[in-house]
Design a protein around this motif. Structure first.
Motif, PDB file in Angstrom:
ATOM      1  N   MET A   1       0.829  -1.184   0.000  1.00  0.00           N
ATOM      2  CA  MET A   1       0.000   0.000   0.000  1.00  0.00           C
ATOM      3  C   MET A   1       0.876   1.250   0.000  1.00  0.00           C
ATOM      4  N   PRO A   2       0.371   2.332  -0.570  1.00  0.00           N
ATOM      5  CA  PRO A   2       1.148   3.577  -0.590  1.00  0.00           C
ATOM      6  C   PRO A   2       1.303   4.175   0.809  1.00  0.00           C
ATOM      7  N   MET A   3       2.362   4.938   0.962  1.00  0.00           N
ATOM      8  CA  MET A   3       2.616   5.620   2.223  1.00  0.00           C
ATOM      9  C   MET A   3       1.972   7.004   2.178  1.00  0.00           C
ATOM     10  N   VAL A   4       1.480   7.445   3.337  1.00  0.00           N
ATOM     11  CA  VAL A   4       0.865   8.767   3.474  1.00  0.00           C
ATOM     12  C   VAL A   4       1.480   9.444   4.692  1.00  0.00           C
ATOM     13  N   GLN A   5       1.358  10.774   4.733  1.00  0.00           N
ATOM     14  CA  GLN A   5       1.938  11.524   5.841  1.00  0.00           C
ATOM     15  C   GLN A   5       0.843  12.054   6.756  1.00  0.00           C
ATOM     16  N   LEU A   6       0.965  11.750   8.042  1.00  0.00           N
ATOM     17  CA  LEU A   6       0.031  12.261   9.036  1.00  0.00           C
ATOM     18  C   LEU A   6       0.334  13.732   9.316  1.00  0.00           C
ATOM     19  N   ILE A   7      -0.558  14.386  10.018  1.00  0.00           N
ATOM     20  CA  ILE A   7      -0.416  15.804  10.325  1.00  0.00           C
ATOM     21  C   ILE A   7       0.864  16.088  11.123  1.00  0.00           C
ATOM     22  N   ASP A   8       1.326  15.119  11.887  1.00  0.00           N
ATOM     23  CA  ASP A   8       2.541  15.317  12.683  1.00  0.00           C
ATOM     24  C   ASP A   8       3.818  14.992  11.910  1.00  0.00           C
ATOM     25  N   GLY A   9       3.659  14.621  10.629  1.00  0.00           N
ATOM     26  CA  GLY A   9       4.819  14.337   9.789  1.00  0.00           C
ATOM     27  C   GLY A   9       5.189  12.869   9.695  1.00  0.00           C
ATOM     28  N   THR A  10       4.593  12.040  10.504  1.00  0.00           N
ATOM     29  CA  THR A  10       4.862  10.608  10.487  1.00  0.00           C
ATOM     30  C   THR A  10       4.348   9.990   9.189  1.00  0.00           C
ATOM     31  N   GLU A  11       5.149   9.119   8.582  1.00  0.00           N
ATOM     32  CA  GLU A  11       4.704   8.413   7.385  1.00  0.00           C
ATOM     33  C   GLU A  11       4.172   7.043   7.795  1.00  0.00           C
ATOM     34  N   GLU A  18      -3.815   4.328  12.015  1.00  0.00           N
ATOM     35  CA  GLU A  18      -3.475   5.731  12.263  1.00  0.00           C
ATOM     36  C   GLU A  18      -4.033   6.625  11.160  1.00  0.00           C
ATOM     37  N   TRP A  19      -3.911   6.211   9.909  1.00  0.00           N
ATOM     38  CA  TRP A  19      -4.421   7.000   8.787  1.00  0.00           C
ATOM     39  C   TRP A  19      -5.948   7.007   8.779  1.00  0.00           C
ATOM     40  N   ARG A  20      -6.557   5.851   9.071  1.00  0.00           N
ATOM     41  CA  ARG A  20      -8.016   5.783   9.124  1.00  0.00           C
ATOM     42  C   ARG A  20      -8.542   6.751  10.167  1.00  0.00           C
ATOM     43  N   PHE A  21      -7.910   6.768  11.335  1.00  0.00           N
ATOM     44  CA  PHE A  21      -8.327   7.637  12.427  1.00  0.00           C
ATOM     45  C   PHE A  21      -8.197   9.111  12.036  1.00  0.00           C
ATOM     46  N   LYS A  68     -13.247  12.058  23.410  1.00  0.00           N
ATOM     47  CA  LYS A  68     -12.191  12.963  23.867  1.00  0.00           C
ATOM     48  C   LYS A  68     -10.939  12.829  23.003  1.00  0.00           C
ATOM     49  N   ILE A  69     -10.602  11.611  22.633  1.00  0.00           N
ATOM     50  CA  ILE A  69      -9.436  11.364  21.780  1.00  0.00           C
ATOM     51  C   ILE A  69      -9.656  11.968  20.397  1.00  0.00           C
ATOM     52  N   ILE A  70     -10.851  11.793  19.857  1.00  0.00           N
ATOM     53  CA  ILE A  70     -11.187  12.365  18.547  1.00  0.00           C
ATOM     54  C   ILE A  70     -11.151  13.885  18.612  1.00  0.00           C
ATOM     55  N   GLU A  71     -11.708  14.462  19.672  1.00  0.00           N
ATOM     56  CA  GLU A  71     -11.702  15.925  19.823  1.00  0.00           C
ATOM     57  C   GLU A  71     -10.266  16.465  19.878  1.00  0.00           C
ATOM     58  N   ALA A  72      -9.385  15.752  20.575  1.00  0.00           N
ATOM     59  CA  ALA A  72      -7.992  16.191  20.673  1.00  0.00           C
ATOM     60  C   ALA A  72      -7.326  16.182  19.296  1.00  0.00           C
ATOM     61  N   LYS A  73      -7.567  15.151  18.508  1.00  0.00           N
ATOM     62  CA  LYS A  73      -6.985  15.075  17.167  1.00  0.00           C
ATOM     63  C   LYS A  73      -7.578  16.148  16.262  1.00  0.00           C
ATOM     64  N   MET A  74      -8.880  16.386  16.396  1.00  0.00           N
ATOM     65  CA  MET A  74      -9.519  17.437  15.607  1.00  0.00           C
ATOM     66  C   MET A  74      -8.920  18.801  15.945  1.00  0.00           C
ATOM     67  N   MET A  75      -8.638  19.050  17.204  1.00  0.00           N
ATOM     68  CA  MET A  75      -8.021  20.318  17.619  1.00  0.00           C
ATOM     69  C   MET A  75      -6.621  20.440  17.017  1.00  0.00           C
ATOM     70  N   GLU A  76      -5.874  19.345  17.015  1.00  0.00           N
ATOM     71  CA  GLU A  76      -4.541  19.349  16.405  1.00  0.00           C
ATOM     72  C   GLU A  76      -4.632  19.684  14.906  1.00  0.00           C
ATOM     73  N   LEU A  77      -5.577  19.068  14.223  1.00  0.00           N
ATOM     74  CA  LEU A  77      -5.780  19.329  12.794  1.00  0.00           C
ATOM     75  C   LEU A  77      -6.213  20.778  12.560  1.00  0.00           C
ATOM     76  N   TRP A  78      -7.127  21.265  13.387  1.00  0.00           N
ATOM     77  CA  TRP A  78      -7.618  22.631  13.238  1.00  0.00           C
ATOM     78  C   TRP A  78      -6.488  23.643  13.439  1.00  0.00           C
ATOM     79  N   LYS A  79      -5.665  23.432  14.464  1.00  0.00           N
ATOM     80  CA  LYS A  79      -4.541  24.344  14.732  1.00  0.00           C
ATOM     81  C   LYS A  79      -3.548  24.335  13.571  1.00  0.00           C
ATOM     82  N   ALA A  80      -3.324  23.166  12.989  1.00  0.00           N
ATOM     83  CA  ALA A  80      -2.409  23.079  11.844  1.00  0.00           C
ATOM     84  C   ALA A  80      -2.968  23.857  10.645  1.00  0.00           C
ATOM     85  N   ARG A  81      -4.268  23.852  10.482  1.00  0.00           N
ATOM     86  CA  ARG A  81      -4.895  24.629   9.394  1.00  0.00           C
ATOM     87  C   ARG A  81      -4.768  26.131   9.630  1.00  0.00           C
ATOM     88  N   GLN A  82      -4.832  26.538  10.906  1.00  0.00           N
ATOM     89  CA  GLN A  82      -4.758  27.960  11.236  1.00  0.00           C
ATOM     90  C   GLN A  82      -3.359  28.515  11.063  1.00  0.00           C
TER      91      GLN A  82
END
Length: 86
Positions: A1-11, A18-21, A68-82
């Protein structure tokens, strides 16, 4: 399968949990309104049996800790967009 990069830079593999989440969190964050995001997470309010009950949300299906875990990840994603330069 192809590799993808998470918001934190991890491939990771595109078939990984991790990618599904992260994709799930991105999907919720991309819903058009706050009301829709809240309904997805906490459920929709319905009046049943003489009281207001919430149904159909991740809270009812997975529990408070998962939300709570989903909300934390959503906040991380939102901050990265800002702040895309960081």
């Amino acid at each position: 399968m192809p590799m993808v990069q998470l918001i934190d830079g991890t491939e990771v593999d595109s078939a990984s949990e991790e990618w599904r989440f992260e994709c799930e969190c991105r999907h919720i964050l991309n819903l058009p309104t706050l009301e829709e995001r809240r309904a997805w997470l906490y459920g929709r309010a319905e009046f049943k049996y003489g009281r207001t009950m919430f149904t159909g949300g991740l809270l009812q299906r997975r529990g408070e800790e998962a939300v709570k875990i989903i909300e934390a990840k959503m906040m991380e994603l939102w901050k990265a967009r800002q702040n895309p330069a960081a």
